[in-house]
Design an enzyme around this catalytic site. Structure first.
Site, short mmCIF file in Angstrom:
data_model
loop_
_atom_site.label_atom_id
_atom_site.label_comp_id
_atom_site.label_asym_id
_atom_site.label_seq_id
_atom_site.Cartn_x
_atom_site.Cartn_y
_atom_site.Cartn_z
N ILE A 548 0.82 -1.22 0.00
CA ILE A 548 0.00 0.00 0.00
C ILE A 548 0.84 1.26 0.00
O ILE A 548 0.30 2.36 -0.03
CB ILE A 548 -0.96 0.03 1.20
N GLY A 549 2.16 1.14 0.03
CA GLY A 549 3.00 2.34 -0.01
C GLY A 549 4.46 1.99 0.10
O GLY A 549 4.84 0.88 0.48
N GLY A 551 8.57 4.19 0.57
CA GLY A 551 9.26 5.46 0.76
C GLY A 551 10.69 5.22 1.16
O GLY A 551 11.22 4.09 1.06
N LYS A 570 5.01 -1.66 8.29
CA LYS A 570 6.10 -1.01 7.59
C LYS A 570 7.39 -1.81 7.79
O LYS A 570 7.82 -2.03 8.93
CB LYS A 570 6.30 0.43 8.09
N ASP A 665 10.86 14.78 7.17
CA ASP A 665 10.36 14.31 5.87
C ASP A 665 8.88 14.63 5.73
O ASP A 665 8.08 13.77 5.36
CB ASP A 665 10.61 12.82 5.73
#
Length: 898
Positions: A548-549, A551, A570, A665
């Site tokens: 879903i993501g 970075g 994560k 960030d």
């Protein structure tokens, strides 16, 4: 005479004159007292009616809708039209001998076979019931001896609200399954702080804000929905402001109903003409999710309704898309033409759901997944209300992501933008149109090949009508016994390993298992959140299937824990060489930070080389998807709330918690949105997990260059003012609805006539410089997102522009702290004027941006021939040009003249 005595006297007079009511020749009490019971059979001559309002408009009855004589409900009915406005026991109907009981504790409804086990009851009440009253407005009330309301039906709406009733934010209407079955159906109308939304099994298919008949009157937050004699409204500011309104002819009786077909309908009634429909959402023939059944192709034939009233929908024409045909039995739609294909189950839906009780679906775990092409020029009802899961990707990647996600049942791919939309959990109807729109949109439905469960149309033909194979009769018991013995052996070996591991820990022996976390038990860190086992997270994420993501810190997966809690997992990378104890110490600091605008850390995992953080799941995703996606634009009030929530979260990190944390960030990807656009900042504190030599990663993280403060590349100290700069850049993007470094196409029309240096080159927009120039001119409306279409004032835009420019001052000391920003947004602190001398660096950035753009455009022109030959070269796309351009600026100009 005292007011209380007057009120008591009037109440006594009212009860005397309204003690009875007469309708159709029958006489009823206008209220009843405890120790009363009623059944349909007891009042069968009166259609189950046992209570009538004083003016005879409404009645309460044990009622069987549709006269089916099998399912009875406690209902409130509009007497003249025989329309049900409220029902109690929707979850479980009773028989004709079922009973309603009124006691001092409230109302209970039970069937004859379970008198001691009610199927429905009112919640616990704060005092004893004195009487049950049905008002002239249709509200059923339980009153105590002091005439205080203990419970009322208006607070528990079903599928309908009437005049005098409201539906507050956060509540919803739920459709009935059918006209005769009042059990809760699959459609919901939900009221949010900014809209009224229709959903089918979680998929949005209509919003009031996007309906052409609704007028937006205010930017205030919505508080509740209501209908009255003059129209339909979403009210705010304690009912003093109509945020949305639909004006209607004056009527004394009007209802707003979510019907069992999924339409939200408003209609009025008069004794002379009967019912008149006044509003319907959606009003197009193909607007509801199952109008043509599952995977049925709906064509909205506008010509058939050109002369009809505005409240009537056009007539849909249903067919099947290519590679599908009409299913037999109760499939209610289209099935694959090839009998060896079948629809897979979604992993998020129970196989026992009545919606799926057909032979056209199978569990894809035992089959090969493929995709059937629906053709082009089609669309799906949910696509307009949601963002694509990915942009600028090819079709194979889009389908690959769907194949890995068991919740995904199909994809729609927009060829021109590379946008990938997914259908999750349920399949609805497919949309087509006569106007040739969406010719670059392609649809694909996921199917299982060679499944053990086949289509009902071909099952008998494939098995030849034969019986159960003899060889299977012999082999299955042997195979089952072998598998059982292997499983028992595995459990035995595992128990020995666990026992040995515990003994080693007790004796202080080292643990050589790279996946073990037993060494964490040797020390205690106060405040450490829950520790997860790696296998537990692997199972929760289905082997990290649903991405879903991603970075700079790692990748994020959706997971469901054993307690059914949805989480974001994560996987942390780039954390240096720090030990497990140091890592856990930092996690303890992050885990003890709690704020309404910060994502909650639910736990962590440290096993071997694995590092995971487990967060609460934000169902609306990140701000960048909502702000820059192709869905409906954020309204100004929603943008303002995002700005304020983000500022509050940062202010807490900088000064409200025990350990000051600099986020480092801040960007739209790290600002997440939950229900009703509740703002939560993610990834706070993760910069503490980087070793000093890795801090340079921030200058190379993808997607963060546009938010980096100048001090990052000038060896200046990094303080909380660095976050303030990034926040200012995000604020500018909230204002414009575009990325600050915006590389336009050559034929883009925005700012074409501007004389500013920011737009002096075709296809170029460096928005921070444009904001500075427009601030100098005092012309702020040119900066607002054009999609807002005048729904924002010059003063409202000016406020955010001035705050943003103050936040991006070149000198950190001139930037306000986040607590001051919160004060400015809340109105408790005066707005300062930006220091122009500290913003001149934006002009330098803008000139270099222009120079870099010219270089990129020249290179692209020189490479034009090769770009036409190889369309798959990402470096030749506008996105690649933009990435190169931003890279050029970051390396060439951030450390420019001071």
């Amino acid at each position: 005479m005292k007011p209380s005595i007057i009120s008591s006297s009037l109440l006594i007079i009212f009860l005397v004159f309204t003690a009875t009511a007469t309708i159709s020749g029958y006489t009823f009490k206008a209220y009843i007292t405890p120790n009363f019971s009623a059944t349909y059979l007891q009042f069968i001559d009166d259609s189950g009616t046992f209570l009538i309002s004083p003016n005879g408009t409404f009645k309460a009855a044990i009622f069987n809708p549709g006269s089916q004589q099998t399912s009875f409900y406690l209902c409130i009915i509009h007497a003249a039209s025989r329309t049900i406005t409220w029902s109690a026991n929707r979850g479980r109907a009773i028989s004709s001998s079922g009973q309603m009981n009124l006691t001092a504790k409230g109302i209970t409804i039970s069937d004859e076979s379970g008198r001691n086990n009610p199927v429905w009851s009112t919640p616990p009440l704060r005092s004893q019931v004195d009487r049950l009253v049905l008002t002239d407005m249709g509200n059923l009330l339980l009153l105590d001896p002091s005439n205080v309301s203990l419970w009322e039906s208006f607070r528990y709406p079903t599928d309908t609200i009437i005049i005098g009733q409201s539906l507050p934010v956060g509540s919803s209407l739920s459709s009935s399954s059918s006209d005769s079955d009042l059990s809760i159906g699959n459609y919901n109308l939900t009221i949010t702080s900014s809209d009224a939304i229709l959903q089918w099994l979680g998929q949005t298919y209509w919003k009031l804000s996007m309906d052409t008949k609704a007028y937006k009157n205010s930017l205030s937050m919505v508080e509740y929905m209501a209908v009255n004699r003059t129209g339909f409204y979403l009210f705010g500011s304690n009912g003093t402001v109509a945020v949305f309104l639909v004006g209607l002819p004056e009527s004394n009786f009007r209802v707003a109903t979510l019907d069992n077909s999924g339409h939200f309908v408003i209609k009025s009634f008069s004794s002379g003409t009967g019912w008149k429909q006044e509003f319907q959402g959606p009003d197009d023939g193909c607007g509801t999710p199952l109008v043509c059944g599952r995977v049925g192709l709906c064509n909205d034939d506008d010509t058939s309704s050109s002369s009809s009233s505005s409240s009537s929908s056009s007539s849909p024409v249903c067919s099947c898309p290519q590679n599908f045909h009409v299913g037999s039995g109760n499939s209610g739609g289209c099935v694959p033409s090839n009998g060896s294909y079948s629809f897979p189950y979604s992993c998020d839906v129970s196989n026992n759901d009545s919606y799926h009780n057909n032979n056209n679906q199978s569990n894809s775990a035992s089959s090969i997944v493929s995709f059937l092409n629906l053709g082009n020029g089609l669309d799906y009802f949910n696509n307009i209300y949601t963002d694509p899961v990915m942009d600028s990707v090819d079709l194979s990647l889009c389908q690959d992501q769907c194949s890995k996600n068991c919740s995904c049942l199909g994809v729609f791919y927009k060829n021109s933008s590379g946008s990938c939309y997914v259908i999750e959990n349920e399949l609805g109807s497919i949309l087509s149109s006569n106007d040739g729109a969406n010719q670059d949109m392609f649809g694909f439905i996921k199917v299982s090949i060679g499944s053990t469960t086949t289509n009902d149309d071909t099952r008998d033909a494939e098995d030849g009508g034969g019986g159960f194979p003899v060889v299977a009769t012999v082999l299955l018991p042997i195979t089952g016994f072998a598998l059982l013995m292997a499983f028992l052996f595995f459990l035995w070996r595992r128990s020995i390993k666990i026992s040995k591991r515990k003994q080693d820990l007790e004796l202080g022996k080292p643990n050589n298992n790279p996946h073990s976390s037993g060494d964490l038990d040797a020390f205690y860190i106060p405040g450490l959140p829950r520790r997860f086992d790696y296998d537990e997270l692997k199972k929760a994420t289905d082997d990290f299937k649903t991405l879903i993501g991603s970075g700079g810190f790692g990748t994020v997966y959706k997971g469901v824990l054993s307690d059914n809690a949805v989480v974001a997992v994560k996987k942390i990378v780039n954390i240096g060489v720090q030990g497990k104890k140091d890592f856990c110490t930092e996690i303890a600091v992050i885990g003890n930070i709690h704020h309404v605008n910060l994502v909650k850390l639910k736990g962590f995992c440290v096993q071997g080389r694995h590092r995971f953080l487990v967060y609460e799941y934000m169902n609306l995703g990140s701000l960048d998807r909502t702000l820059f996606g192709g869905g409906p634009p954020l309204e100004w009030q929603e943008r303002y709330d995002v700005a304020l929530g983000t500022a509050r979260g940062l202010a807490y990190l900088h000064g409200g918690c025990e350990h000051k944390i600099i986020h480092c960030d801040i960007k739209p990807e790290n600002i997440l949105l939950h229900n009703h656009f509740q703002v939560k900042i993610s990834d706070f504190g993760l910069s503490k997990l980087l070793s000093p030599e890795q801090s340079g990663l921030f200058t190379t993280m993808r997607g963060t260059r546009g938010y980096l403060a100048p001090e990052w590349l000038t060896n200046s100290a990094i303080t909380e003012k660095t976050d303030v700069y990034s926040y200012g850049m995000v604020l500018l993007e909230l204002i414009s609805g575009r990325k600050n470094c915006y590389f336009k196409s050559r034929n883009h029309s925005i700012d074409e006539d501007s004389n500013s240096s920011s737009s002096s080159t075709s296809g170029l927009l460096y928005f921070p410089l444009l904001a500075l120039e427009k601030h100098e001119e005092g012309n702020y409306m040119d900066l607002a997102d054009p999609r807002l279409e005048g729904r924002v004032t010059n003063e409202e835009v000016e406020k955010l522009v001035r705050i943003a420019l103050c936040c991006v001052h070149e000198e950190p000391a001139l930037r306000p702290n986040m607590a001051a920003v919160v004060g400015m947004l809340e109105g408790g602190m005066a707005l300062p004027q930006p220091k122009m001398e500290s913003l001149n660096f934006l002009r330098f950035y803008g000139r270099r941006f222009t120079e870099a753009s010219m270089i990129i455009e020249e290179n692209n022109d020189n490479e034009g021939g090769r770009r036409e030959v190889n369309n798959n070269s990402s470096s030749m796309t506008s996105g690649g040009s933009q990435a190169a351009l931003v890279s050029y600026i970051s390396s060439q100009t951030v450390s420019g003249p001071r």
